[in-house]
Design an enzyme around this catalytic site. Structure first.
Site, mmCIF file in Angstrom:
data_model
loop_
_atom_site.group_PDB
_atom_site.id
_atom_site.type_symbol
_atom_site.label_atom_id
_atom_site.label_comp_id
_atom_site.label_asym_id
_atom_site.label_seq_id
_atom_site.Cartn_x
_atom_site.Cartn_y
_atom_site.Cartn_z
ATOM 1 N N GLU A 230 -16.129 114.523 31.174
ATOM 2 C CA GLU A 230 -16.334 113.416 30.236
ATOM 3 C C GLU A 230 -15.301 113.495 29.108
ATOM 4 O O GLU A 230 -15.018 114.565 28.603
ATOM 5 C CB GLU A 230 -17.766 113.492 29.672
ATOM 6 C CG GLU A 230 -18.120 112.372 28.744
ATOM 7 C CD GLU A 230 -17.787 111.007 29.338
ATOM 8 O OE1 GLU A 230 -18.302 110.679 30.410
ATOM 9 O OE2 GLU A 230 -16.985 110.259 28.718
ATOM 10 N N ASN B 285 -7.904 118.532 26.536
ATOM 11 C CA ASN B 285 -8.352 118.996 25.224
ATOM 12 C C ASN B 285 -7.363 119.973 24.588
ATOM 13 O O ASN B 285 -7.124 119.924 23.382
ATOM 14 C CB ASN B 285 -9.744 119.623 25.325
ATOM 15 C CG ASN B 285 -10.829 118.563 25.200
ATOM 16 O OD1 ASN B 285 -10.516 117.372 25.069
ATOM 17 N ND2 ASN B 285 -12.078 118.963 25.244
ATOM 18 N N CYS C 38 -15.922 120.466 20.862
ATOM 19 C CA CYS C 38 -15.121 120.651 22.081
ATOM 20 C C CYS C 38 -13.841 121.464 21.898
ATOM 21 O O CYS C 38 -13.646 122.460 22.597
ATOM 22 C CB CYS C 38 -14.786 119.296 22.690
ATOM 23 S SG CYS C 38 -16.241 118.466 23.353
HETATM 24 N N1 NAD Z 1 -19.931 116.439 22.582
HETATM 25 C C1 NAD Z 1 -18.834 115.883 23.033
HETATM 26 O O1 NAD Z 1 -18.159 115.122 22.333
HETATM 27 C C2 NAD Z 1 -18.344 116.165 24.435
HETATM 28 C C3 NAD Z 1 -17.328 115.379 24.984
HETATM 29 C C4 NAD Z 1 -16.894 115.636 26.277
HETATM 30 C C5 NAD Z 1 -17.463 116.671 27.003
HETATM 31 N N2 NAD Z 1 -18.456 117.439 26.455
HETATM 32 C C6 NAD Z 1 -19.054 118.495 27.266
HETATM 33 O O2 NAD Z 1 -20.322 118.040 27.722
HETATM 34 C C7 NAD Z 1 -21.248 119.122 27.778
HETATM 35 C C8 NAD Z 1 -22.473 118.803 26.954
HETATM 36 O O3 NAD Z 1 -22.070 118.695 25.603
HETATM 37 P P1 NAD Z 1 -23.034 118.116 24.477
HETATM 38 O O4 NAD Z 1 -22.244 118.040 23.233
HETATM 39 O O5 NAD Z 1 -23.717 116.885 24.995
HETATM 40 O O6 NAD Z 1 -24.115 119.314 24.407
HETATM 41 P P2 NAD Z 1 -25.496 119.356 23.607
HETATM 42 O O7 NAD Z 1 -25.657 120.764 23.195
HETATM 43 O O8 NAD Z 1 -25.517 118.270 22.587
HETATM 44 O O9 NAD Z 1 -26.585 118.983 24.707
HETATM 45 C C9 NAD Z 1 -26.927 119.768 25.800
HETATM 46 C C10 NAD Z 1 -28.383 119.488 26.141
HETATM 47 O O10 NAD Z 1 -28.714 120.102 27.380
HETATM 48 C C11 NAD Z 1 -30.058 120.558 27.327
HETATM 49 N N3 NAD Z 1 -30.284 121.531 28.402
HETATM 50 C C12 NAD Z 1 -29.741 122.755 28.554
HETATM 51 N N4 NAD Z 1 -30.174 123.314 29.707
HETATM 52 C C13 NAD Z 1 -30.978 122.426 30.317
HETATM 53 C C14 NAD Z 1 -31.717 122.385 31.540
HETATM 54 N N5 NAD Z 1 -31.672 123.422 32.400
HETATM 55 N N6 NAD Z 1 -32.455 121.301 31.816
HETATM 56 C C15 NAD Z 1 -32.487 120.270 30.969
HETATM 57 N N7 NAD Z 1 -31.804 120.217 29.803
HETATM 58 C C16 NAD Z 1 -31.067 121.279 29.483
HETATM 59 C C17 NAD Z 1 -30.178 121.091 25.922
HETATM 60 O O11 NAD Z 1 -31.519 121.176 25.509
HETATM 61 C C18 NAD Z 1 -29.383 120.045 25.125
HETATM 62 O O12 NAD Z 1 -30.205 119.008 24.655
HETATM 63 C C19 NAD Z 1 -20.459 120.345 27.327
HETATM 64 O O13 NAD Z 1 -19.949 121.013 28.443
HETATM 65 C C20 NAD Z 1 -19.340 119.756 26.513
HETATM 66 O O14 NAD Z 1 -18.197 120.580 26.500
HETATM 67 C C21 NAD Z 1 -18.905 117.199 25.190
#
Ligand code: NAD
Length: 434
Positions: A151, A211, A263
């Site tokens: 993403e 990134n 990130c």
């Molecule tokens: N935040 C960003 O801007 C962004 C952009 C691109 C990619 N990413 C990537 O996307 C991924 C997620 O990032 P994020 O910022 O959304 O993380 P986040 O920490 O905001 O959310 C992750 C969620 O997953 C849940 N979770 C964990 N284990 C679980 C399971 N087994 N079952 C159900 N829920 C579970 C957690 O409770 C949490 O709510 C990461 O790898 C990040 O690098 C993030």
């Protein structure tokens, strides 16, 4: 298409809501019960512009729901997206894949019928193959394929980025999985957004490379800014001058207090770690990480200088603490390095941030939270502009200066011009690289 989205953080929730807006049936799953309860009550647990309206619309249309029951959500799904966190593993900088693998195993037990298990989380090369192994080991009869779908959305502009992406990257191993992914992204395909289909490893690498490249670009201009401060020149002019070159481009060329956020810090650390593990040091990325740390320290020195070389007994107003505007995300925000240094030096720090308080209160102990920038600056020795929220872009500088003990501005986002600030009654103005 029926989609289960595992993890409803910044990426999972936005993706789930947007997929439902494409017309798919989406169930968003999270382990965090409080989060799911909020979502079921129609509340959005994060601040992301426009998300509340889009979520409400799709819930009302019956296409979007929320649950803690992963097994139920996965049953009958055409695709299950893993969008859980991949934070930096303690101690070694590697991406912590515990949550991804735990989710994969749970999914495996719940799958019935052909399913594509899609990893949306940012993961090192080879992870999708490990997901494949984990699922196959947990459920040898499972009929499934894996797909990598990193993403690229930016917090604060996430919906627009998801709905109008520069590109969608899909890593697959066969046509069957490719067809499911094509169906999911059909609305974007029909509107001519580029969909790049690759092998699994390339898709995984594209995300880290993107990134690391962007972190490098920011760090490069930050380094040029530091040199401008020594030799002259205004980094804003320099950035404009080089950014107009089509080969360079003007994005990510704003000098500031160093990159932060959810990130870049963790993804550069993970890429560096992957290089070390494979005896191929990622020298550029490692240097970028080091320079970025130095940039943050330089900002502290800048503020100290504006406070007559000592924070002791000074009152400093800090405008903005989230890592960028239009988000409440505080992960690895530069404020988490800068504000404690001010407090550690004996300063009293007043903070104002339109959305940062709920996350920031626990992370910035000892600061006083106030509601508006003028109250923050009242009787202060310096005001530090740290996050460029729109609210801080058109301040009444005369009013602010008049209320301060010693009107000094440290503008770490180069929002204001020195002339304007000084004409408004400020004694001094310090920007970055000017
Ligand atoms: N935040 C960003 O801007 C962004 C952009 C691109 C990619 N990413 C990537 O996307 C991924 C997620 O990032 P994020 O910022 O959304 O993380 P986040 O920490 O905001 O959310 C992750 C969620 O997953 C849940 N979770 C964990 N284990 C679980 C399971 N087994 N079952 C159900 N829920 C579970 C957690 O409770 C949490 O709510 C990461 O790898 C990040 O690098 C993030």
């Amino acid at each position: 298409m029926r989609i289960a989205m595992i993890g409803t953080g910044y990426v999972g929730l936005v993706s789930g809501v947007c997929f439902s807006d494409f017309g798919h049936d989406v169930i968003c799953v999270d382990k965090a019960e409080a989060k799911i309860q909020m979502l079921q009550d129609g509340k959005v647990p994060i601040y992301e512009p426009g998300l509340d309206v889009l979520m409400a619309k799709n819930v009302a249309a019956g296409r979007l729901s929320f649950t803690t029951d992963l097994a139920n959500a996965v049953k009958g799904a055409d695709a299950v997206f893993i969008a859980v966190g991949t934070p930096t593993r303690r101690g070694d900088g590697h991406a912590d894949l515990t949550y991804v693998m735990a989710a994969a195993e749970e999914i495996a037990h719940a799958m019935d019928g052909y399913t594509v298990v899609v990893t949306k989380s940012t993961v090192p090369v080879g992870t999708n193959r490990k997901v494949q192994e984990v699922v196959a080991a947990a459920n040898p009869k499972a009929d499934f394929d894996v797909a990598s779908n990193p993403e690229f959305l930016r917090e604060g502009a996430a919906i627009d980025d998801f709905m109008r992406p520069d590109r969608v990257v899909v890593g697959v191993e066969n046509d069957r999985a490719a067809e499911v992914m094509a169906e999911i992204y059909r609305p974007l395909y029909l509107r001519d957004f580029p969909i790049l289909t690759t092998d699994l490893e390339s898709a995984e690498m594209i995300k880290y490379a993107a990134n690391a490249f962007l972190a490098t670009k920011i760090t490069f201009i930050n380094e040029i800014a530091g040199l401008c401060e020594r030799v002259g020149g205004d980094v804003k002019e320099v950035a404009r001058g080089i950014g107009l070159d089509g080969r360079i481009g003007n994005k990510f060329l704003h000098a500031g207090p160093g990159y932060g956020g959810s990130c870049f810090p963790k993804d550069t650390a993970a890429l560096a770690r992957i290089g070390q593990e494979h005896a191929f040091p990622m020298q550029i990325t490692e240097t970028v990480m080091r320079v970025n740390d130095e940039v943050k320290k330089r900002m502290i020195a800048k503020i100290r200088e504006a406070c007559d070389d000592s924070f002791n007994g000074k009152t400093v107003a800090v405008l903005g603490v989230t890592f960028k505007p239009n988000t409440d995300d505080m992960r690895d925000a530069p404020s988490l390095t800068i504000v404690p240094a001010l407090i550690g030096g004996g300063a009293k720090v007043r903070v104002v941030d339109p959305q940062g308080r709920s996350e920031g209160e626990a992370l910035l102990p000892g600061v006083e939270w106030v509601e508006d920038p003028y109250a923050a600056a009242k009787d202060a020795d310096a005001v530090v502009l740290l996050t460029e929220w729109n609210e801080f872009r058109a301040l009444n500088l005369m009013q602010m200066a008049a209320g301060m003990k010693s009107p000094r501005m440290v503008d770490l986002r180069n929002i204001y011009s020195r002339d304007k600030v000084k004409k408004s009654g400020f004694e001094s103005y310090v920007g970055v690289g000017r």
